[in-house]
Design an enzyme around this catalytic site. Structure first.
Site, PDB file in Angstrom:
ATOM      1  N   TYR A   2      -8.300   5.093 -13.133  1.00 31.93           N
ATOM      2  CA  TYR A   2      -8.250   5.771 -11.822  1.00 31.93           C
ATOM      3  C   TYR A   2      -8.056   7.279 -11.956  1.00 31.93           C
ATOM      4  O   TYR A   2      -7.736   7.939 -10.956  1.00 31.93           O
ATOM      5  CB  TYR A   2      -7.072   5.242 -10.991  1.00 31.93           C
ATOM      6  CG  TYR A   2      -6.915   3.758 -10.911  1.00 31.93           C
ATOM      7  CD1 TYR A   2      -7.950   2.931 -10.479  1.00 31.93           C
ATOM      8  CD2 TYR A   2      -5.696   3.160 -11.232  1.00 31.93           C
ATOM      9  CE1 TYR A   2      -7.781   1.568 -10.399  1.00 31.93           C
ATOM     10  CE2 TYR A   2      -5.523   1.790 -11.142  1.00 31.93           C
ATOM     11  CZ  TYR A   2      -6.562   0.998 -10.729  1.00 31.93           C
ATOM     12  OH  TYR A   2      -6.384  -0.352 -10.643  1.00 31.93           O
ATOM     13  N   GLY A  61       0.762  -1.242   0.000  1.00 35.72           N
ATOM     14  CA  GLY A  61       0.000   0.000   0.000  1.00 35.72           C
ATOM     15  C   GLY A  61       0.787   1.283   0.000  1.00 35.72           C
ATOM     16  O   GLY A  61       0.214   2.355  -0.226  1.00 35.72           O
ATOM     17  N   ARG A 104       3.873  -1.491  -5.531  1.00 34.08           N
ATOM     18  CA  ARG A 104       4.032  -0.213  -6.238  1.00 34.08           C
ATOM     19  C   ARG A 104       5.304   0.547  -5.845  1.00 34.08           C
ATOM     20  O   ARG A 104       6.004   1.091  -6.687  1.00 34.08           O
ATOM     21  CB  ARG A 104       2.818   0.664  -5.930  1.00 34.08           C
ATOM     22  CG  ARG A 104       2.788   1.976  -6.681  1.00 34.08           C
ATOM     23  CD  ARG A 104       1.668   2.879  -6.133  1.00 34.08           C
ATOM     24  NE  ARG A 104       0.391   2.227  -6.081  1.00 34.08           N
ATOM     25  CZ  ARG A 104      -0.489   2.206  -7.078  1.00 34.08           C
ATOM     26  NH1 ARG A 104      -0.226   2.825  -8.210  1.00 34.08           N
ATOM     27  NH2 ARG A 104      -1.658   1.586  -6.940  1.00 34.08           N
ATOM     28  N   GLU A 122       3.967  -6.684   2.164  1.00 34.24           N
ATOM     29  CA  GLU A 122       3.637  -7.083   0.787  1.00 34.24           C
ATOM     30  C   GLU A 122       3.690  -5.877  -0.160  1.00 34.24           C
ATOM     31  O   GLU A 122       2.702  -5.568  -0.822  1.00 34.24           O
ATOM     32  CB  GLU A 122       2.227  -7.687   0.724  1.00 34.24           C
ATOM     33  CG  GLU A 122       2.018  -8.932   1.537  1.00 34.24           C
ATOM     34  CD  GLU A 122       0.547  -9.384   1.538  1.00 34.24           C
ATOM     35  OE1 GLU A 122      -0.323  -8.647   0.998  1.00 34.24           O
ATOM     36  OE2 GLU A 122       0.274 -10.457   2.063  1.00 34.24           O
ATOM     37  N   PRO A 123       4.807  -5.185  -0.244  1.00 34.65           N
ATOM     38  CA  PRO A 123       4.840  -3.992  -1.093  1.00 34.65           C
ATOM     39  C   PRO A 123       4.951  -4.347  -2.574  1.00 34.65           C
ATOM     40  O   PRO A 123       5.584  -5.340  -2.936  1.00 34.65           O
ATOM     41  CB  PRO A 123       6.117  -3.289  -0.629  1.00 34.65           C
ATOM     42  CG  PRO A 123       7.000  -4.409  -0.197  1.00 34.65           C
ATOM     43  CD  PRO A 123       6.107  -5.461   0.384  1.00 34.65           C
ATOM     44  N   CYS A 149      -9.848   3.460 -29.649  1.00 32.46           N
ATOM     45  CA  CYS A 149     -11.131   4.115 -29.936  1.00 32.46           C
ATOM     46  C   CYS A 149     -11.957   4.314 -28.668  1.00 32.46           C
ATOM     47  O   CYS A 149     -13.020   3.698 -28.490  1.00 32.46           O
ATOM     48  CB  CYS A 149     -11.907   3.294 -30.955  1.00 32.46           C
ATOM     49  SG  CYS A 149     -11.036   3.191 -32.503  1.00 32.46           S
ATOM     50  N   GLU A 150     -11.466   5.103 -27.772  1.00 30.43           N
ATOM     51  CA  GLU A 150     -12.134   5.453 -26.510  1.00 30.43           C
ATOM     52  C   GLU A 150     -11.649   6.856 -26.147  1.00 30.43           C
ATOM     53  O   GLU A 150     -10.447   7.104 -26.160  1.00 30.43           O
ATOM     54  CB  GLU A 150     -11.695   4.532 -25.358  1.00 30.43           C
ATOM     55  CG  GLU A 150     -12.031   3.081 -25.496  1.00 30.43           C
ATOM     56  CD  GLU A 150     -13.402   2.726 -24.954  1.00 30.43           C
ATOM     57  OE1 GLU A 150     -13.953   3.512 -24.159  1.00 30.43           O
ATOM     58  OE2 GLU A 150     -13.905   1.671 -25.345  1.00 30.43           O
ATOM     59  N   ARG A 200      -3.960   3.013 -16.069  1.00 31.65           N
ATOM     60  CA  ARG A 200      -4.185   3.781 -14.836  1.00 31.65           C
ATOM     61  C   ARG A 200      -4.854   5.147 -15.072  1.00 31.65           C
ATOM     62  O   ARG A 200      -5.778   5.499 -14.344  1.00 31.65           O
ATOM     63  CB  ARG A 200      -2.882   3.942 -14.050  1.00 31.65           C
ATOM     64  CG  ARG A 200      -2.302   2.606 -13.567  1.00 31.65           C
ATOM     65  CD  ARG A 200      -1.160   2.787 -12.570  1.00 31.65           C
ATOM     66  NE  ARG A 200      -1.641   3.321 -11.313  1.00 31.65           N
ATOM     67  CZ  ARG A 200      -1.544   4.573 -10.944  1.00 31.65           C
ATOM     68  NH1 ARG A 200      -0.901   5.445 -11.687  1.00 31.65           N
ATOM     69  NH2 ARG A 200      -2.054   4.977  -9.806  1.00 31.65           N
TER      70      ARG A 200
HETATM   71  C1  LIG Z   1      -3.289  -8.359  -0.923  1.00 27.66           C
HETATM   72  C2  LIG Z   1      -2.398  -7.357  -1.514  1.00 27.66           C
HETATM   73  N1  LIG Z   1      -1.134  -7.248  -1.046  1.00 27.66           N
HETATM   74  C3  LIG Z   1      -0.274  -6.340  -1.553  1.00 27.66           C
HETATM   75  C4  LIG Z   1      -0.647  -5.481  -2.554  1.00 27.66           C
HETATM   76  C5  LIG Z   1       0.348  -4.498  -3.075  1.00 27.66           C
HETATM   77  O1  LIG Z   1      -0.033  -3.197  -2.896  1.00 27.66           O
HETATM   78  P1  LIG Z   1       0.913  -2.014  -3.311  1.00 27.66           P
HETATM   79  O2  LIG Z   1       1.309  -2.229  -4.731  1.00 27.66           O
HETATM   80  O3  LIG Z   1       0.097  -0.810  -3.132  1.00 27.66           O
HETATM   81  O4  LIG Z   1       2.092  -2.029  -2.393  1.00 27.66           O
HETATM   82  C6  LIG Z   1      -1.950  -5.542  -3.059  1.00 27.66           C
HETATM   83  C7  LIG Z   1      -2.401  -4.570  -4.067  1.00 27.66           C
HETATM   84  O5  LIG Z   1      -3.361  -3.871  -3.934  1.00 27.66           O
HETATM   85  C8  LIG Z   1      -2.841  -6.510  -2.546  1.00 27.66           C
HETATM   86  O6  LIG Z   1      -4.084  -6.632  -3.016  1.00 27.66           O
END
Ligand SMILES: Cc1ncc(COP(=O)(O)O)c(C=O)c1O
Length: 418
Positions: free
Chosen positions: A322, A243, A281, A278-279, A348-349, A318
């Site tokens: 978003y 996140g 992005r 769990e990074p 075509c959008e 994106r």
């Molecule tokens: C369960 C889970 N873990 C980790 C992530 C990675 O998130 P981010 O890329 O924002 O670090 C996501 C993405 O939304 C996710 O759904």
């Protein structure tokens, strides 16, 4: 991380990736092409691990952010483990060299086949999203005479403060179990022979730029773990998901990796449990650009211009999905008056707009533009809409570059069709 991202820098007026001119990549690999800096990928993974140095985490790279095999392999070599969100991502993790006990598996709506694969592989944790899913995991583990390692995904009812489509921790979203459900579930699971409750999991969304929601989510599962420990249920780890946001716009305020650690460690540390991150992005986003060529220029009714490029929403969704901002730069700028323009793709959008209301140096057909910070949720979200082949992907390594995913052909696309 604010300001220009190291890895993509101007040399002699031209945009480079490390020691390779982006124009050389475009000439050699064609456009559109996703270009990644190997150095940046590794540096950012290492920087995040280092930010937590006084409480060393298990960093599970979120494969969903960029699932290209060569990128996932880099993550492994940089010291990460893996977070998979589907059966396909589990297979990518295995092929990238991760051991099953280095993989956590999350996802709403895991199929029977995916659960069988996850249980029989013996993954580090299956993050269960519902009481029904726990039942299914239990039945599969029993049928195979195994004990499945399961963590419970908690929905902490926290507003991540990011775009609604990428916010997952509010009670109205489909993700996880409520705190009350999770308590009841864990207590019950602890009595089952074929389940091993190893942890609690929380992931409240992506592109989070403030510390409070992250602290709140981590505190929710830390408190739960303490309560469960008092009841004699000892967990192994707390998984606080991903996140962490990045600065897409110049000057955008985001958290540093150190501020992120400072937001969550005070609530995690007292539990003494292992910390799982769990990074996605934050690691891969700034390590990639989407390189594209101008194919046409056309003046709008209000005098501004359309700069029409050969990359579109099929290569980077994106902005359309978003309303996301990505910085767009001309690779080799010409002198002259700025061009007020919208940078659009060929699909075509009307939503196929990569950048609205921008000011660029004057461009001509054939010039190159680089869309920045596309290393996460870029190539991985590509589609073949309008029968557009997937772009090539290139890894730059110092002064060398190589194609890590060749451009798709029309034959590739049609080969599955009768
Ligand atoms: C369960 C889970 N873990 C980790 C992530 C990675 O998130 P981010 O890329 O924002 O670090 C996501 C993405 O939304 C996710 O759904």
């Amino acid at each position: 991380m604010a300001g220009p991202v190291p890895g993509f820098e101007r040399k002699h007026g031209e945009l480079w990736c490390d020691d390779v001119a982006l124009s050389a990549v475009a000439d050699g690999a064609g456009t559109p092409v996703h270009v990644y800096s190997r150095r940046l990928l590794r540096d950012r993974c290492a920087a995040l691990i280092a930010a937590f140095a006084d409480y060393p985490p298990d960093l599970h790279y979120a494969i969903k952010a960029n699932a290209t095999l060569a990128v996932v392999r880099e993550m492994r070599e940089a010291g990460a483990h893996a977070d998979a969100n589907s059966g396909g991502e589990i297979e990518v993790a295995l092929r990238a060299g991760f051991r099953p006990d280095e993989i956590v598996f999350t996802g709403v709506g895991k199929t029977h086949d995916e659960l069988v694969r996850a249980v029989t592989l013996g993954l580090k944790a299956i993050n269960a999203e519902s009481p029904g899913e726990v039942e299914r995991i239990d039945a599969i583990a029993a049928a195979h005479g195994m004990r499945a390692r399961v963590a419970v995904r908690v929905n902490p009812d926290v507003d991540a403060g990011s775009h609604p489509n990428i916010s997952t921790g509010h009670k109205t979203t489909k993700f996880g179990m409520t705190v009350a459900q999770a308590y009841a579930m864990v207590t019950e699971m602890a009595r089952r022979e074929h389940l091993h409750v190893v942890g609690l999991h929380v992931h409240i969304g992506s592109q989070i730029t403030r510390p409070a929601p992250l602290t709140q989510a981590a505190a929710t599962i830390a408190k739960m773990a303490a309560t469960l420990a008092d009841q004699g249920i000892q967990l192994e780890h707390l998984d606080i998901g991903g996140g962490l946001g990045i600065a897409y716009e110049p000057g955008q305020e985001v958290l540093t990796a150190e501020e992120y650690a400072a937001a969550v460690l005070p609530v995690i540390r007292p539990t003494g449990l292992r910390l799982v991150l769990e990074p996605g992005r934050w690691i891969t986003g700034p390590a990639g650009v989407l390189l594209s060529r101008v194919v046409d220029l056309k003046q709008q009714a209000d005098g501004r211009w359309f700069v029409i490029v050969d990359a579109g929403m099929t290569d980077l969704i994106r902005p359309a999905l978003y309303q996301a901002w990505h910085e767009i730069e001309v690779v080799t700028p010409r002198d002259g008056a700025a061009l007020e323009c919208d940078i659009v793709g060929p699909v075509c959008e009307t939503s196929d707009t990569l950048g609205k209301q921008r000011s660029l140096p004057p461009v001509q057909v054939g010039d190159l533009v680089a869309v920045r910070d596309t290393g996460a949720y870029g190539a991985v979200m590509a589609s073949n809409y309008n029968r557009r082949p997937a772009a090539a992907e290139v890894m730059v390594d110092g002064a060398q570059w190589r194609v890590i995913r060749r451009r798709q052909t029309i034959d590739d696309m049609l080969q599955w069709e009768a």
